[in-house]
Write a protein that holds these residues in place. Structure first.
Motif, PDB file in Angstrom:
ATOM      1  N   VAL A 101       1.291  -1.039   0.179  1.00  0.00           N
ATOM      2  CA  VAL A 101       0.187   0.042   0.276  1.00  0.00           C
ATOM      3  C   VAL A 101       0.776   0.907   0.124  1.00  0.00           C
ATOM      4  CG1 VAL A 101      -1.474   0.922   0.746  1.00  0.00           C
ATOM      5  CG2 VAL A 101      -2.030  -1.202   1.216  1.00  0.00           C
ATOM      6  N   ASP A 102       0.681   2.155  -1.163  1.00  0.00           N
ATOM      7  CA  ASP A 102       1.122   3.202  -1.019  1.00  0.00           C
ATOM      8  C   ASP A 102       0.571   4.689   0.107  1.00  0.00           C
ATOM      9  OD1 ASP A 102       2.562   5.945  -1.083  1.00  0.00           O
ATOM     10  OD2 ASP A 102       2.242   6.017  -3.413  1.00  0.00           O
ATOM     11  N   TRP A 103       0.683   4.351   1.978  1.00  0.00           N
ATOM     12  CA  TRP A 103       0.166   5.483   2.256  1.00  0.00           C
ATOM     13  C   TRP A 103       0.195   7.112   1.837  1.00  0.00           C
ATOM     14  CZ3 TRP A 103      -3.595   3.166   5.128  1.00  0.00           C
ATOM     15  CH2 TRP A 103      -3.364   1.361   5.484  1.00  0.00           C
ATOM     16  N   THR A 104       1.134   7.389   1.387  1.00  0.00           N
ATOM     17  CA  THR A 104       1.270   8.990   0.595  1.00  0.00           C
ATOM     18  C   THR A 104       0.081   9.241   0.148  1.00  0.00           C
ATOM     19  OG1 THR A 104       2.647   8.487  -1.200  1.00  0.00           O
ATOM     20  CG2 THR A 104       3.814   8.814   1.049  1.00  0.00           C
ATOM     21  N   ARG A 105      -0.491   8.184  -0.358  1.00  0.00           N
ATOM     22  CA  ARG A 105      -1.536   8.169  -1.836  1.00  0.00           C
ATOM     23  C   ARG A 105      -3.097   7.411  -1.194  1.00  0.00           C
ATOM     24  NH1 ARG A 105      -1.213   5.853  -7.303  1.00  0.00           N
ATOM     25  NH2 ARG A 105      -3.211   6.859  -7.183  1.00  0.00           N
ATOM     26  N   ALA A 106      -2.971   6.774   0.050  1.00  0.00           N
ATOM     27  CA  ALA A 106      -4.376   5.660   0.515  1.00  0.00           C
ATOM     28  C   ALA A 106      -5.288   6.925   1.761  1.00  0.00           C
ATOM     29  CB  ALA A 106      -3.756   5.251   0.861  1.00  0.00           C
ATOM     30  N   ILE A 107      -3.781   7.705   2.505  1.00  0.00           N
ATOM     31  CA  ILE A 107      -4.490   9.029   3.402  1.00  0.00           C
ATOM     32  C   ILE A 107      -4.772  10.378   2.959  1.00  0.00           C
ATOM     33  CG2 ILE A 107      -3.849  10.196   5.219  1.00  0.00           C
ATOM     34  CD1 ILE A 107      -1.538   8.058   5.795  1.00  0.00           C
ATOM     35  N   ALA A 108      -6.207  10.330   3.008  1.00  0.00           N
ATOM     36  CA  ALA A 108      -7.146  11.002   3.335  1.00  0.00           C
ATOM     37  C   ALA A 108      -6.209  12.676   3.331  1.00  0.00           C
ATOM     38  CB  ALA A 108      -8.592  11.182   2.669  1.00  0.00           C
TER      39      ALA A 108
END
Length: 352
Positions: A101-108
């Motif tokens: 998971v790319d958390w920099t993109r997943a976190i809104a």
């Protein structure tokens, strides 16, 4: 203390014999610290039933771990984690799976970038520990707290302890707040005007969610409670920080387009200034002229040792525009995380 049997499971994708996988599972539990010294393991019969395998396989695995001093046997009592458990080279930790998971993109929305404070665990050892919100064990009434806890955990009060009140709060706690706590501040409120929260910070967050949006302006004291600033930033409302003086928040400096005013009149946070009665009345008049609401954070009104506490803003409010925030963090202890909101029934209904 026995190790819960639910903590034992076999990885279906692991390689090796069942006996070897059981040995590795237990050894890794010991080496990782999950299984502590002298803790009791499940019996061979129970573990075999739990894992759905032969009992002899578990017995052989225990025997091998016993020989390698991972476990020790205490006669008919069973198997325990050995206090002399070594760290054998043959059992390598299982590799962790790689996250995709790319958390920099997943976190809104990002919240970790807000200001946070860290309290050192050994703060009490400091000569001058400038740490707030801590309990002095020498002043705490341990005997009465123990008596109350024993009563609450007894069979007679079991229904009250375990009942699901759905969207209501504990009626006894509401009654205590209404009859014992609020009158000390000159506040009269009914059950539909009180909401129990997870501490004062949760009460401030609820107030922000209900009352503010991107088009409204919030007024805060400068300096103020750091967590409040973070809460308001998350709501994306407009923020106006008004410098405090020796008597707290000056009403004449409040902008004319303000919607909600946050203040700590009893003990301004962090300067501890107390707002005089005349300024409290002036603040109410200013809010009335602006048709603004006031959030009164009365987080430590009990901490008044030299003179009696001044009347709460809520007690002087005749328009219903003051929302009162209270907490038991100072009168009991902060780890309890118990607070409350007092306001108009219409507001409490939305906050609930």
């Amino acid at each position: 203390m026995p190790i819960p049997i639910e903590t034992f499971f076999l990885d279906p994708d692991a390689e090796g014999t069942l006996q070897g996988r059981i040995q590795q599972m237990i050894a890794e539990g010991i080496l990782s610290g999950r299984f502590q010294k002298n803790e009791k393991l499940p019996s061979t019969r129970r573990l075999a039933t739990h894992l759905g395998i032969s009992r002899i396989t578990v017995t052989l695995a225990y025997t091998e771990l016993l020989a390698n001093e991972y476990l020790t046997s205490k006669g008919r009592s069973g198997y325990y984690v050995s206090p002399e458990a070594p760290e054998p080279p043959q059992f390598k930790p299982l590799p962790k799976s790689e996250e995709k998971v790319d958390w920099t993109r997943a976190i809104a929305k990002h919240y970790s970038e807000t200001s946070t404070f860290e309290k050192p665990e050994d703060w009490a050892r400091y000569k001058f520990p400038f740490i707030y919100g801590q309990t002095d064990p020498s002043l705490f009434d341990h005997a009465n707290w123990r008596a109350c806890a024993m009563k609450a955990l007894g069979a007679k009060d079991f229904p009250s302890l375990t009942a699901d009140y759905f969207d209501r709060d504990d009626p006894e706690l509401i009654e205590f707040i209404a009859r014992q706590t609020l009158p000390r501040r000159g506040i009269i409120a009914g059950p539909d005007e009180i909401l129990v929260t997870l501490g004062a910070q949760n009460a401030l967050w609820l107030s922000t969610q209900v009352l503010l949006n991107q088009r409204r302006k919030a007024v805060i004291e400068n300096p103020c409670y750091p967590a409040l600033r973070d809460i308001l930033y998350q709501s994306r409302c407009h923020i106006s920080a008004v410098d405090v003086d020796d008597y707290g928040l000056p009403p004449h400096r409040i902008p004319n387009d303000s919607s909600v005013i946050f203040t700590t009149p009893s003990h301004q946070c962090p300067t501890t200034a107390t707002m005089p009665l005349q300024r409290r009345k002036a603040l109410l008049s200013k809010a009335q002229a602006l048709d603004a609401l006031i959030i009164e954070d009365d987080y430590e009104f009990e901490m008044s040792f030299l003179t009696p506490p001044s009347p709460a803003l809520k007690s002087l409010d005749e328009d219903g525009r003051v929302i009162y925030v209270g907490s038991f963090s100072k009168s009991l202890f902060p780890g309890l995380r118990l607070g409350y909101l007092v306001g108009s029934a219409a507001f409490i209904r939305e906050a609930r």
